[in-house]
Scaffold this motif. Structure first.
Motif, PDB file in Angstrom:
ATOM      1  N   ILE A  85       0.839  -1.200   0.000  1.00 40.34           N
ATOM      2  CA  ILE A  85       0.000   0.000   0.000  1.00 40.34           C
ATOM      3  C   ILE A  85       0.871   1.247   0.000  1.00 40.34           C
ATOM      4  O   ILE A  85       0.700   2.165  -0.814  1.00 40.34           O
ATOM      5  N   GLN A  86       1.819   1.276   0.914  1.00 38.05           N
ATOM      6  CA  GLN A  86       2.653   2.474   1.073  1.00 38.05           C
ATOM      7  C   GLN A  86       3.553   2.707  -0.141  1.00 38.05           C
ATOM      8  O   GLN A  86       3.730   3.856  -0.586  1.00 38.05           O
ATOM      9  N   LEU A  87       4.112   1.644  -0.681  1.00 42.12           N
ATOM     10  CA  LEU A  87       4.959   1.788  -1.866  1.00 42.12           C
ATOM     11  C   LEU A  87       4.140   2.280  -3.054  1.00 42.12           C
ATOM     12  O   LEU A  87       4.591   3.142  -3.822  1.00 42.12           O
ATOM     13  N   ALA A  88       2.934   1.751  -3.197  1.00 43.83           N
ATOM     14  CA  ALA A  88       2.069   2.173  -4.305  1.00 43.83           C
ATOM     15  C   ALA A  88       1.676   3.645  -4.174  1.00 43.83           C
ATOM     16  O   ALA A  88       1.555   4.357  -5.177  1.00 43.83           O
ATOM     17  N   LYS A  89       1.492   4.108  -2.956  1.00 35.12           N
ATOM     18  CA  LYS A  89       1.162   5.525  -2.771  1.00 35.12           C
ATOM     19  C   LYS A  89       2.364   6.411  -3.085  1.00 35.12           C
ATOM     20  O   LYS A  89       2.202   7.525  -3.595  1.00 35.12           O
ATOM     21  N   VAL A  90       3.575   5.938  -2.807  1.00 36.09           N
ATOM     22  CA  VAL A  90       4.774   6.663  -3.230  1.00 36.09           C
ATOM     23  C   VAL A  90       4.768   6.810  -4.750  1.00 36.09           C
ATOM     24  O   VAL A  90       5.166   7.857  -5.290  1.00 36.09           O
TER      25      VAL A  90
ATOM     26  N   LEU B  33      17.021  -2.235  -1.446  1.00 33.86           N
ATOM     27  CA  LEU B  33      16.948  -1.918  -0.019  1.00 33.86           C
ATOM     28  C   LEU B  33      17.556  -0.547   0.273  1.00 33.86           C
ATOM     29  O   LEU B  33      17.077   0.173   1.159  1.00 33.86           O
ATOM     30  N   HIS B  34      18.600  -0.186  -0.440  1.00 34.85           N
ATOM     31  CA  HIS B  34      19.185   1.154  -0.274  1.00 34.85           C
ATOM     32  C   HIS B  34      18.154   2.224  -0.627  1.00 34.85           C
ATOM     33  O   HIS B  34      18.012   3.234   0.094  1.00 34.85           O
ATOM     34  N   GLN B  35      17.410   2.012  -1.708  1.00 33.85           N
ATOM     35  CA  GLN B  35      16.364   2.965  -2.086  1.00 33.85           C
ATOM     36  C   GLN B  35      15.240   2.971  -1.061  1.00 33.85           C
ATOM     37  O   GLN B  35      14.684   4.024  -0.738  1.00 33.85           O
ATOM     38  N   ALA B  36      14.919   1.797  -0.537  1.00 33.64           N
ATOM     39  CA  ALA B  36      13.887   1.709   0.494  1.00 33.64           C
ATOM     40  C   ALA B  36      14.318   2.425   1.766  1.00 33.64           C
ATOM     41  O   ALA B  36      13.495   3.048   2.456  1.00 33.64           O
ATOM     42  N   ALA B  37      15.613   2.346   2.087  1.00 34.69           N
ATOM     43  CA  ALA B  37      16.127   3.037   3.270  1.00 34.69           C
ATOM     44  C   ALA B  37      15.908   4.543   3.162  1.00 34.69           C
ATOM     45  O   ALA B  37      15.613   5.212   4.162  1.00 34.69           O
ATOM     46  N   GLU B  38      16.037   5.080   1.962  1.00 39.64           N
ATOM     47  CA  GLU B  38      15.795   6.506   1.761  1.00 39.64           C
ATOM     48  C   GLU B  38      14.324   6.839   1.989  1.00 39.64           C
ATOM     49  O   GLU B  38      13.999   7.897   2.550  1.00 39.64           O
TER      50      GLU B  38
ATOM     51  N   ALA C 214      10.331   9.003   5.968  1.00 40.05           N
ATOM     52  CA  ALA C 214       9.004   8.629   6.488  1.00 40.05           C
ATOM     53  C   ALA C 214       7.950   8.481   5.397  1.00 40.05           C
ATOM     54  O   ALA C 214       6.754   8.639   5.654  1.00 40.05           O
ATOM     55  N   GLN C 215       8.386   8.166   4.179  1.00 44.77           N
ATOM     56  CA  GLN C 215       7.411   7.893   3.121  1.00 44.77           C
ATOM     57  C   GLN C 215       6.841   6.484   3.243  1.00 44.77           C
ATOM     58  O   GLN C 215       5.755   6.202   2.731  1.00 44.77           O
ATOM     59  N   ILE C 216       7.585   5.594   3.878  1.00 44.64           N
ATOM     60  CA  ILE C 216       7.076   4.275   4.227  1.00 44.64           C
ATOM     61  C   ILE C 216       7.444   4.009   5.684  1.00 44.64           C
ATOM     62  O   ILE C 216       8.428   4.540   6.197  1.00 44.64           O
TER      63      ILE C 216
END
Length: 313
Positions: free
Chosen positions: A159-164, A264-269, A274-276
């Protein structure tokens, strides 16, 4: 060191094993925290025995966050003391152990502002969502996405990734999780306990379905798609689903999550800004991991279950 080992299918035990040795492209990690994913106990039970790629015994668990202890000769990206997180390759020795080795290409740094426990529960759920939606699904702005099991580990991250990605997100969940699904970003929430989800979707078709439940509901998802839409399954495609997809002029694809340090590096950003934000429903000490498995097997876990090691408490 202590590790949760699968001795034979149906039998797991925390036991003392030798600390793993490094290969050139590997990094030795002192594990602070991990998390429980359904694939863990499904492999342990023998349900997914075909995924095991090495002789038993095997250490279970494939999410981790911890501290670098030592690096192999070819691993210059990380230094002792660095906080890191990763997903290990499913079916090979995992990380429910005091120490584990990880291929350097599968590792990412934990930003200073990100809590270790959030990094520990993120990898498999986030990578599954990323590889399904952005990779296979080619999700983009304003597309309509339907997510089964929207309150689960993968579901709430998807859900959160799709909203990004600025998609319109529709999810199905139980009555008790409707508010939670809205809180993590869903645009529309279907309560499968009070309404016919697939009848509603047939009248309001979507571009992409993220499917995770298998069985009859997987086939029903085909009718929820627009022509040339995409069914992305993370549960494994059934022959009848493939046939229905061809008849309906939609694409059906199975995605089996793979380790990926770059993602994972991109996810860490995204975590850092606080986007996810992964939701931790419960924290289990490593010594009580079997209890955590029993909870997760009930299929009602909201978000993720965190597993902590003595080094982190």
């Amino acid at each position: 060191m202590k590790a949760l080992q699968l001795k034979e299918f149906g039998t797991t035990q925390i036991t003392t094993v030798e600390q793993p040795t490094l290969k050139p492209d590997e990094v030795l990690i002192k594990v602070h925290a991990s998390s429980i994913n359904p694939v863990d106990w499904k492999i342990a039970s023998g349900m997914l025995a075909q995924l095991v790629q090495q002789p038993l015994p095997m250490t279970l668990g494939w999410d981790l966050a911890g501290e670098v202890v030592e690096t192999g000769n070819g691993s210059r990206d990380f230094l002792p003391g660095d906080r890191v997180f990763a997903m290990k390759e499913i079916g090979k020795d995992g990380c429910l152990a005091e120490y584990c080795v990880v291929n350097r290409h599968h590792l990412a740094m934990i930003p200073q502002q990100v809590r270790t426990e959030h990094a520990a529960v993120l990898p498999m759920a986030l990578l599954t969502s990323w590889q399904a939606l952005i990779g296979a699904g080619n999700l983009h702005r304003n597309q309509r996405l339907f997510i089964q099991a929207g309150a689960g580990g993968v579901g709430h991250m998807a859900i959160q990734l799709a909203k990004v990605m600025q998609a319109h997100v529709i999810v199905a969940t139980s009555s008790r999780n409707v508010d939670f699904a809205y809180e993590v970003g869903a645009d529309e929430v279907l309560d499968y306990q009070t309404q016919d989800v697939y009848q509603w979707l047939e009248g309001n078709p979507v571009d992409i379905v993220l499917e995770s439940l298998h069985g009859e509901e997987q086939v029903k998802c085909i009718a929820a798609l627009k022509p040339r839409g995409r069914l992305i399954s993370i549960s494994g495609l059934q022959p009848e689903t493939v046939a229905a997809a061809e008849k309906a002029n939609v694409k059906a694809e199975f995605v089996f999550v793979q380790p990926n340090g770059t993602q994972l590096h991109q996810a860490a950003e995204l975590l850092e800004t606080a986007q996810i934000m992964p939701h931790i429903s419960q924290t289990i000490p490593f010594e009580e991991i079997e209890h955590g498995y029993a909870i997760n097997q009930q299929g009602r876990t909201r978000g993720k279950i965190l597993v902590t090691f003595p080094s982190f408490r």
